[in-house]
Each structure stands twice: as C-alpha cells, then as structure tokens.
Design a protein around this motif. Sequence first.
Motif, short mmCIF file in Angstrom:
data_model
loop_
_atom_site.label_atom_id
_atom_site.label_comp_id
_atom_site.label_asym_id
_atom_site.label_seq_id
_atom_site.Cartn_x
_atom_site.Cartn_y
_atom_site.Cartn_z
N ASP A 19 0.82 -1.20 0.00
CA ASP A 19 0.00 0.00 0.00
C ASP A 19 0.86 1.26 0.00
N ARG A 20 1.97 1.23 0.72
CA ARG A 20 2.90 2.37 0.73
C ARG A 20 3.49 2.59 -0.67
N LEU A 21 3.78 1.50 -1.36
CA LEU A 21 4.28 1.63 -2.74
C LEU A 21 3.21 2.27 -3.62
N CYS A 22 1.96 1.91 -3.39
CA CYS A 22 0.86 2.54 -4.12
C CYS A 22 0.81 4.04 -3.85
N PHE A 115 -0.49 -1.03 -17.99
CA PHE A 115 -0.51 -1.66 -16.67
C PHE A 115 0.85 -1.61 -16.00
N TYR A 116 0.81 -1.38 -14.70
CA TYR A 116 1.98 -1.52 -13.83
C TYR A 116 1.60 -2.51 -12.75
N TYR A 117 2.59 -3.24 -12.28
CA TYR A 117 2.38 -4.17 -11.17
C TYR A 117 3.25 -3.71 -10.01
N ILE A 118 2.67 -3.77 -8.83
CA ILE A 118 3.41 -3.49 -7.60
C ILE A 118 3.30 -4.72 -6.72
N LEU A 119 4.45 -5.21 -6.26
CA LEU A 119 4.48 -6.39 -5.39
C LEU A 119 5.33 -6.08 -4.17
N ALA A 120 4.94 -6.59 -3.03
CA ALA A 120 5.74 -6.49 -1.82
C ALA A 120 5.80 -7.86 -1.18
N ALA A 121 7.00 -8.26 -0.79
CA ALA A 121 7.18 -9.59 -0.20
C ALA A 121 8.37 -9.61 0.74
N ALA A 122 8.34 -10.57 1.63
CA ALA A 122 9.48 -10.80 2.51
C ALA A 122 10.67 -11.30 1.71
N GLU A 123 10.40 -11.99 0.63
CA GLU A 123 11.44 -12.55 -0.24
C GLU A 123 12.38 -11.45 -0.74
N THR A 124 13.66 -11.78 -0.79
CA THR A 124 14.63 -10.80 -1.27
C THR A 124 15.07 -11.08 -2.72
N GLU A 164 10.02 0.99 4.01
CA GLU A 164 10.59 2.33 4.13
C GLU A 164 12.10 2.27 3.89
N ASN A 165 12.59 3.24 3.18
CA ASN A 165 14.01 3.38 2.84
C ASN A 165 14.52 2.30 1.88
N LYS A 166 13.62 1.58 1.22
CA LYS A 166 14.02 0.61 0.20
C LYS A 166 13.93 1.30 -1.16
N PRO A 167 14.73 0.86 -2.12
CA PRO A 167 14.70 1.45 -3.47
C PRO A 167 13.33 1.39 -4.13
N ALA A 168 12.51 0.43 -3.77
CA ALA A 168 11.20 0.27 -4.41
C ALA A 168 10.32 1.50 -4.20
#
Length: 179
Positions: A19-22, A115-124, A164-168
Amino acid sequence: MSKKVLILSSSPRRGGNSDRLCDEFLRGAQQAGHRAEKVFLADLTLNYCTGCGACSERGLGCPERDDAAGIVERMIDADVIVLATPVYFYTLCARMKTLLDRCCARYLEIRNKEFYYILAAAETDRRMMERTVECFRGFLDCLENAQEKGVIYGTGAWKMHEIENKPALREAYEAGLNC
C-alpha cells in the motif's frame, strides 16, 4: 497529456508495504499532472465469481451485488491501471485474485490500457516473485491491447514499515511520475 490512473491496492493493511508503494506511485502520478486515484480494496465488499455463466453464457451481466462492478467500471474508464498486491506464498493475495476474477463479465471492455504491477514480499530474490508477475500477465493476456509498462518489486519487506528506505519506494514514485 493527462491520463486517468487507477491504482488498485489489495493490501489488507492500510499503510502496509504494498500500500505504501501505491501511495508513492500515486504521489508521482499526481505530481506529473495525471488524474490519479487509489482504491483500497479492503474497504470494499468483493464477492467471489461463482461461475454461474450469467455474464458469459446468457449475456446478463454479473448477478453479484457488491462493489466489484464499480471497480470494473473504473478500470474500463482508466488509461493506466496499477495492480498492487502483497505476495503470499509466491502468488497474489486473495483480494486481488477475486477482483480479477470478477472482471469476467466485462473484461472485453478493458482494452487499450497500460498496466503496472506493484508487489511487496518478505522474499529478497526477485526471481522468486515471477510467479506472481505471471498471474498478472495471465490476466493481461485476456485483454485487448494491454501493455505492461513496469513492475515494482518491493523485496525484503514482510513486517509493517519494512518497505521504508528501500529502493522500491523511489521506483514506485518514478513510475507514477513517468506513466
């Protein structure tokens, strides 16, 4: 040229990582002068597609009475659609999948969209998130002249605020600015 940008956030947590990326995509799109809105799907009632065939076999439209029809209408009207999901077990969350399934009655009208896709995950590892991206691509394969414009990978973000503070965050803002 100003575009109509529709951001569909399927996070169950307002202010969660996807949601923050959104929010950042929205900020960029608004700064660029686009007419942009974010819809937080958790605020809505979305029933499952029951496969009743009313829309596809009898041309009656979807008989479900919930908020999905309004969202699909906004998708038809938008120029740019952002599909955002937290990644659970290497795929989209149920709320996003439910919405995509509910496009069945009118998916032929969702055409000529970016279209754009936004994904957030624990996976690195981004490669591990490709299954989720492929789910979105499967949806786009069913649409006329759908163009995938970008993917924002919010990796290494599991707990609240870890994005927060990630390049994404910057990538999402720039994608909105340049959409």
